[in-house]
Design a protein around this motif. Structure first.
Motif, PDB file in Angstrom:
ATOM      1  N   TYR A  91      10.229   4.850  -3.820  1.00 35.73           N
ATOM      2  CA  TYR A  91       9.276   5.964  -3.843  1.00 35.73           C
ATOM      3  C   TYR A  91       9.241   6.612  -5.221  1.00 35.73           C
ATOM      4  CZ  TYR A  91       7.260  10.561  -3.082  1.00 35.73           C
ATOM      5  OH  TYR A  91       6.494  11.696  -3.194  1.00 35.73           O
ATOM      6  N   GLU A  92      10.411   6.849  -5.807  1.00 35.83           N
ATOM      7  CA  GLU A  92      10.461   7.461  -7.139  1.00 35.83           C
ATOM      8  C   GLU A  92       9.766   6.583  -8.170  1.00 35.83           C
ATOM      9  OE1 GLU A  92      14.724   9.885  -6.782  1.00 35.83           O
ATOM     10  OE2 GLU A  92      14.676   7.783  -7.441  1.00 35.83           O
ATOM     11  N   SER A 114       7.138   0.929  -1.482  1.00 30.80           N
ATOM     12  CA  SER A 114       6.243   2.060  -1.721  1.00 30.80           C
ATOM     13  C   SER A 114       5.136   1.594  -2.650  1.00 30.80           C
ATOM     14  CB  SER A 114       6.983   3.237  -2.367  1.00 30.80           C
ATOM     15  OG  SER A 114       7.961   3.765  -1.506  1.00 30.80           O
ATOM     16  N   LYS A 151       5.878   6.590  -7.527  1.00 27.28           N
ATOM     17  CA  LYS A 151       5.307   7.893  -7.885  1.00 27.28           C
ATOM     18  C   LYS A 151       5.241   8.055  -9.402  1.00 27.28           C
ATOM     19  CE  LYS A 151       5.911  12.862  -7.036  1.00 27.28           C
ATOM     20  NZ  LYS A 151       6.065  13.266  -8.455  1.00 27.28           N
ATOM     21  N   THR A 164      -1.842   6.027  -0.672  1.00 20.62           N
ATOM     22  CA  THR A 164      -0.448   5.730  -1.001  1.00 20.62           C
ATOM     23  C   THR A 164       0.266   5.342   0.289  1.00 20.62           C
ATOM     24  OG1 THR A 164       0.263   8.031  -0.717  1.00 20.62           O
ATOM     25  CG2 THR A 164      -0.436   7.357  -2.930  1.00 20.62           C
ATOM     26  N   ASN A 189       4.348   4.161   2.179  1.00 29.69           N
ATOM     27  CA  ASN A 189       5.792   3.951   2.170  1.00 29.69           C
ATOM     28  C   ASN A 189       6.163   3.254   3.468  1.00 29.69           C
ATOM     29  OD1 ASN A 189       6.815   5.694  -0.248  1.00 29.69           O
ATOM     30  ND2 ASN A 189       5.423   7.049   0.879  1.00 29.69           N
TER      31      ASN A 189
END
Length: 333
Positions: free
Chosen positions: A104-105, A135, A108, A123, A125
């Motif tokens: 996720y990090e 993600s 993003k 988006t 996940n």
């Protein structure tokens, strides 16, 4: 060739993941007739496996798709049918990170680097079939030819390496392409370390002169009590022609096995099993030698894909990693 970190986290390097999206979105169609029929459904057609031993991953693709490995900072480009004037395609890029981070990090941070002409429409996940977290996002943009395309970018992270899988199609056909191609391909993605077992690989020269010949060897790496094996080879018969299949092992071991081989153009199935009192194969061994003639033209490629099953003397299946190869035709000197 792993790219640099595109996230800007602790480094000032280039955005290779964004490059992958641009590469997919900018694919040109030089010859519409070169595409395969557009009305294919993965569930009705055989999936092959692309293996990248350098970066330890595999991903499935349709047999009729074109495979280009290690090109333009991309580990592999998989090209499919041409629909609405645009070639549906997928690619995989690896990116080295300055430190560990979650999927996720990473996704993003990557979105924050996108140019304004890339419009993020969704988006996501979740996890893929092997439980790995994923993600990513879906963007829209317009090619230089004025075709609006959608691009799904799925990000996975293992330790300090990100795997960015991109899928692109014309916006008008993206939903169908996602269902028929992209979802099954993403679900097929695996890290090679996840597959415990012995390795069977097919090796051959990566380049062969137009009009020439070459030998491909199927080898087994470190097995115990191999009693039976069977595998199917797939290749492009318009590029290479299989002319001979030679039994492997040493002469003493091979003589204690029964060998069967059959197939049509583009496929070959081979089965070998030990006689009741035969000698079993232990350790590493050469299973089969395959002789090919080059029948295609310079610049054409063929994947040599192998998948199968091997078993021990108790007739139990031995977990196996199957590693394929490819050959490219080069001009005569």
């Amino acid at each position: 060739m792993a790219g640099a970190c595109p996230t800007g986290v602790g480094c000032g390097c280039s955005d290779d993941a964004a490059f992958g999206a641009a590469l997919s979105a900018g694919m040109k169609v030089p010859n519409v007739e070169s595409g395969m029929p557009a009305n294919l459904d993965v569930s009705k057609h055989e999936m092959l496996t692309y293996t990248n031993a350098e970066y330890d991953f595999t991903i499935g693709y349709l047999r009729d798709w074109t495979v280009q490995g290690d090109i333009l900072d991309t580990e592999v480009i998989l090209s499919g049918p041409i629909v609405d004037g645009y070639m549906i395609n997928a690619n995989v890029i690896t990116v080295e990170l300055p430190a560990e981070m979650t999927t996720y990090e990473y996704a993003k941070a990557g979105r924050e680097q996108f140019p304004e002409v890339w419009v993020i429409v969704d988006t996501f996940n979740g996890t893929i079939s092997n439980g790995e977290p994923v993600s990513g996002h879906i963007i829209t943009t317009t090619t230089g030819e004025g075709i609006e395309v959608k691009h799904r970018q799925a990000c996975l992270v293992r330790n300090t390496t990100a795997y960015v899988i991109g899928f692109t199609a014309a916006s008008s056909t993206f939903d169908a392409a996602e269902s028929d191609y992209f979802v099954p391909m993403l679900q097929s993605f695996k890290y090679i370390e996840d597959v415990a077992g012995v390795e069977i690989s097919i090796t051959n020269p990566s380049e062969v002169l137009e009009g020439g010949k070459f030998t491909a060897i199927v080898t087994l790496d470190d097995s115990t009590d191999l009693s039976i094996f069977l595998f199917k080879l797939n290749y492009d018969p318009s590029v290479i022609a299989l002319t001979e299949v030679e039994e492997g092992f040493d002469s003493a071991t091979a003589s204690s096995y029964t060998w069967l081989s059959w197939g049509d153009k583009g496929t070959r199935q081979i089965v070998a099993y030990s006689d009741t009192l035969g000698t079993l194969v232990n350790g590493s061994a050469e299973l089969v030698r395959l002789e090919f003639d080059i029948v295609g033209r310079a610049g054409e490629q063929s994947v040599l894909d192998i998948q199968g099953i091997i078993g021990d003397s108790a007739m139990k299946q031995i977990e196996t990693i199957w590693v394929d190869s490819e050959v490219t035709i080069t001009p005569e000197e």
